[in-house]
Design an enzyme around this catalytic site. Structure first.
Site, PDB file in Angstrom:
ATOM      1  N   CYS A 113      -0.307   4.532  -4.884  1.00 55.91           N
ATOM      2  CA  CYS A 113       0.326   5.380  -5.891  1.00 55.91           C
ATOM      3  C   CYS A 113       1.487   4.749  -6.651  1.00 55.91           C
ATOM      4  O   CYS A 113       1.563   4.868  -7.872  1.00 55.91           O
ATOM      5  CB  CYS A 113       0.782   6.692  -5.260  1.00 55.91           C
ATOM      6  SG  CYS A 113       1.757   6.484  -3.772  1.00 55.91           S
ATOM      7  N   LYS A 143      -8.931   4.093  -0.814  1.00 55.39           N
ATOM      8  CA  LYS A 143      -7.527   3.904  -1.141  1.00 55.39           C
ATOM      9  C   LYS A 143      -6.966   2.707  -0.382  1.00 55.39           C
ATOM     10  O   LYS A 143      -7.230   2.531   0.801  1.00 55.39           O
ATOM     11  CB  LYS A 143      -6.742   5.158  -0.759  1.00 55.39           C
ATOM     12  CG  LYS A 143      -5.238   5.030  -0.914  1.00 55.39           C
ATOM     13  CD  LYS A 143      -4.529   6.281  -0.461  1.00 55.39           C
ATOM     14  CE  LYS A 143      -3.015   6.114  -0.586  1.00 55.39           C
ATOM     15  NZ  LYS A 143      -2.284   7.326  -0.172  1.00 55.39           N
ATOM     16  N   ASP A 172      -4.477   8.652  -9.251  1.00 52.45           N
ATOM     17  CA  ASP A 172      -3.593   7.489  -9.153  1.00 52.45           C
ATOM     18  C   ASP A 172      -4.080   6.429  -8.177  1.00 52.45           C
ATOM     19  O   ASP A 172      -3.513   5.348  -8.107  1.00 52.45           O
ATOM     20  CB  ASP A 172      -2.155   7.921  -8.804  1.00 52.45           C
ATOM     21  CG  ASP A 172      -2.027   8.470  -7.394  1.00 52.45           C
ATOM     22  OD1 ASP A 172      -3.059   8.708  -6.739  1.00 52.45           O
ATOM     23  OD2 ASP A 172      -0.888   8.676  -6.953  1.00 52.45           O
ATOM     24  N   ASN A 173      -5.098   6.725  -7.404  1.00 51.26           N
ATOM     25  CA  ASN A 173      -5.736   5.727  -6.540  1.00 51.26           C
ATOM     26  C   ASN A 173      -7.029   6.312  -5.987  1.00 51.26           C
ATOM     27  O   ASN A 173      -7.344   7.478  -6.223  1.00 51.26           O
ATOM     28  CB  ASN A 173      -4.819   5.285  -5.396  1.00 51.26           C
ATOM     29  CG  ASN A 173      -4.201   6.405  -4.591  1.00 51.26           C
ATOM     30  OD1 ASN A 173      -2.980   6.558  -4.539  1.00 51.26           O
ATOM     31  ND2 ASN A 173      -5.033   7.216  -3.953  1.00 51.26           N
ATOM     32  N   LYS A 216       5.671  14.946  -7.808  1.00 52.29           N
ATOM     33  CA  LYS A 216       5.732  13.714  -7.035  1.00 52.29           C
ATOM     34  C   LYS A 216       6.233  12.573  -7.901  1.00 52.29           C
ATOM     35  O   LYS A 216       5.677  12.293  -8.951  1.00 52.29           O
ATOM     36  CB  LYS A 216       4.355  13.373  -6.458  1.00 52.29           C
ATOM     37  CG  LYS A 216       4.356  12.098  -5.609  1.00 52.29           C
ATOM     38  CD  LYS A 216       2.991  11.823  -5.023  1.00 52.29           C
ATOM     39  CE  LYS A 216       2.993  10.512  -4.240  1.00 52.29           C
ATOM     40  NZ  LYS A 216       1.679  10.207  -3.658  1.00 52.29           N
ATOM     41  N   HIS A 256      -3.047  14.465  -1.587  1.00 57.79           N
ATOM     42  CA  HIS A 256      -2.462  13.549  -0.610  1.00 57.79           C
ATOM     43  C   HIS A 256      -2.192  14.290   0.698  1.00 57.79           C
ATOM     44  O   HIS A 256      -1.976  15.493   0.716  1.00 57.79           O
ATOM     45  CB  HIS A 256      -1.149  12.981  -1.174  1.00 57.79           C
ATOM     46  CG  HIS A 256      -0.650  11.750  -0.503  1.00 57.79           C
ATOM     47  ND1 HIS A 256      -0.128  11.770   0.763  1.00 57.79           N
ATOM     48  CD2 HIS A 256      -0.573  10.467  -0.938  1.00 57.79           C
ATOM     49  CE1 HIS A 256       0.248  10.542   1.095  1.00 57.79           C
ATOM     50  NE2 HIS A 256      -0.017   9.734   0.087  1.00 57.79           N
ATOM     51  N   HIS A 315       7.997   9.123  -6.413  1.00 63.19           N
ATOM     52  CA  HIS A 315       7.644   7.925  -5.648  1.00 63.19           C
ATOM     53  C   HIS A 315       7.849   6.651  -6.440  1.00 63.19           C
ATOM     54  O   HIS A 315       7.065   5.711  -6.366  1.00 63.19           O
ATOM     55  CB  HIS A 315       6.199   8.017  -5.155  1.00 63.19           C
ATOM     56  CG  HIS A 315       6.025   7.322  -3.820  1.00 63.19           C
ATOM     57  ND1 HIS A 315       4.798   7.102  -3.239  1.00 63.19           N
ATOM     58  CD2 HIS A 315       6.947   6.818  -2.955  1.00 63.19           C
ATOM     59  CE1 HIS A 315       4.958   6.496  -2.080  1.00 63.19           C
ATOM     60  NE2 HIS A 315       6.260   6.310  -1.892  1.00 63.19           N
TER      61      HIS A 315
END
Length: 325
Positions: A42, A240, A222-223, A82, A164, A84
């Site tokens: 991510c 992932k 995002d992944n 989120k 997630h 991060h």
């Protein structure tokens, strides 16, 4: 113009056993991005989205940002759910990087009910002076309605923590999947349905208050998905944290009444770094005056189905490396 970014933490490849009527409808009526590429975890993906630059240019090519790691990583109005991308000092926070308001997790994951995190700060609410605050999480989609009324020229970045881990979802979302034998898959499916409902709330707000006709909705992951916790990237190889297609090929679509050719599938190569210059161009900015961009403005390709560009996608580590191990 109203631009709404819907980014999901993890992969959500379409599956017959998971129901996503809102996302399916938006994608079917827009332009599906068949070759939408991201990063395998991510933090690099989020940094590329928000800067238009490969992670080797922001120092984020190694892994995620840890709670005490002294790196901001970003230069980039509302963000939520989120982050991060660093928070070890105030200059790293979202409201110091272009967002007027933010509410959500600053780390990789938090408990969906208690908002506690084992990796430092859990939930943070930042508001610039003179801007009305609003809330994210499942209420993000509801409160986007308020922000839409107040700011018709809105850029909203709803960066969902779902799907997630931890795998948590209200019972009413999990119950329809009780026939699925794998408990992880049950909970995962419930989280996907919760995301679909949140997206429905956002689009409802745009339509109700008359901004939908001049809006652009972009959806991206995002992944890749994590099969160990209910995800699936089938038929792609990998997951992932790997550089196989299952780790770096994402799901994406653009939905907008401004599209000239809708209900189509684009084979154009779109990389997550392309969104920044594309959005700058949509907002009337001059991308040619911006130095150091690795992405391209893809709006003409998406809107008119014009000939598309190919460009290199930088994978700085050996393709066999598993980032999670």
């Amino acid at each position: 113009m109203s631009v709404t970014i819907l980014q999901i933490a993890g992969q959500m490849w379409s599956s017959r056993d998971i129901h996503t009527p809102t996302l399916d409808k938006l994608a079917a009526e827009g332009v599906k991005l068949e070759n939408c590429y991201i990063q395998p975890i991510c933090t690099p993906s989020r940094s590329q989205f928000i800067t238009g630059r490969y992670q080797i240019h922001t120092g984020l090519q190694h892994s995620i940002i840890r709670s005490r790691q002294p790196s901001c990583g970003i230069r980039h109005s509302h963000g939520g759910q989120k982050w991060h991308l660093g928070f070890y000092k105030h200059i790293c926070l979202p409201t110091r990087h272009g967002f007027h308001t933010y509410f959500g997790s600053l780390t990789g994951s938090v408990d969906y009910y208690t908002y506690k995190s084992c990796d430092g700060v859990s939930v943070w609410h930042g508001v610039r002076e003179g801007v009305i605050p609003h809330i994210c999480t499942h209420k993000e989609s509801e409160k986007s309605l308020l922000l839409t009324i107040l700011h018709p020229s809105l850029f909203s970045f709803s960066s969902f923590q779902a799907v997630h881990t931890p795998l948590q979802s209200p019972r009413e979302y999990v119950y329809p999947y009780r026939q699925i034998g794998n408990v992880f898959r049950q909970k995962y499916a419930g989280m996907v349905s919760a995301v679909d409902q949140a997206v429905r709330n956002v689009t409802y707000a745009l339509r109700k208050y008359g901004y939908y006709k001049n809006s652009v909705i972009i959806f991206s992951t995002d992944n890749g998905g994590q099969p160990l916790f209910g995800g699936s990237n089938w038929p792609l190889r990998g997951r992932k944290g790997t550089y196989w297609e299952g780790g770096v090929r994402g799901i994406g679509f653009v939905h907008s009444p401004l599209l000239r050719r809708r209900k189509r599938v684009s084979q154009a190569l779109v990389h997550i770094t392309d969104w920044y210059p594309t959005l700058v161009g949509l907002a009337g900015g001059n991308v040619s005056r911006m130095d150091g961009l690795d992405g391209y403005d893809m709006w003409e390709t998406i809107k008119y189905f014009s000939p598309y560009l190919y460009h290199n996608i930088h994978l700085p580590l050996p393709c066999f490396l598993d980032l999670e191990n």
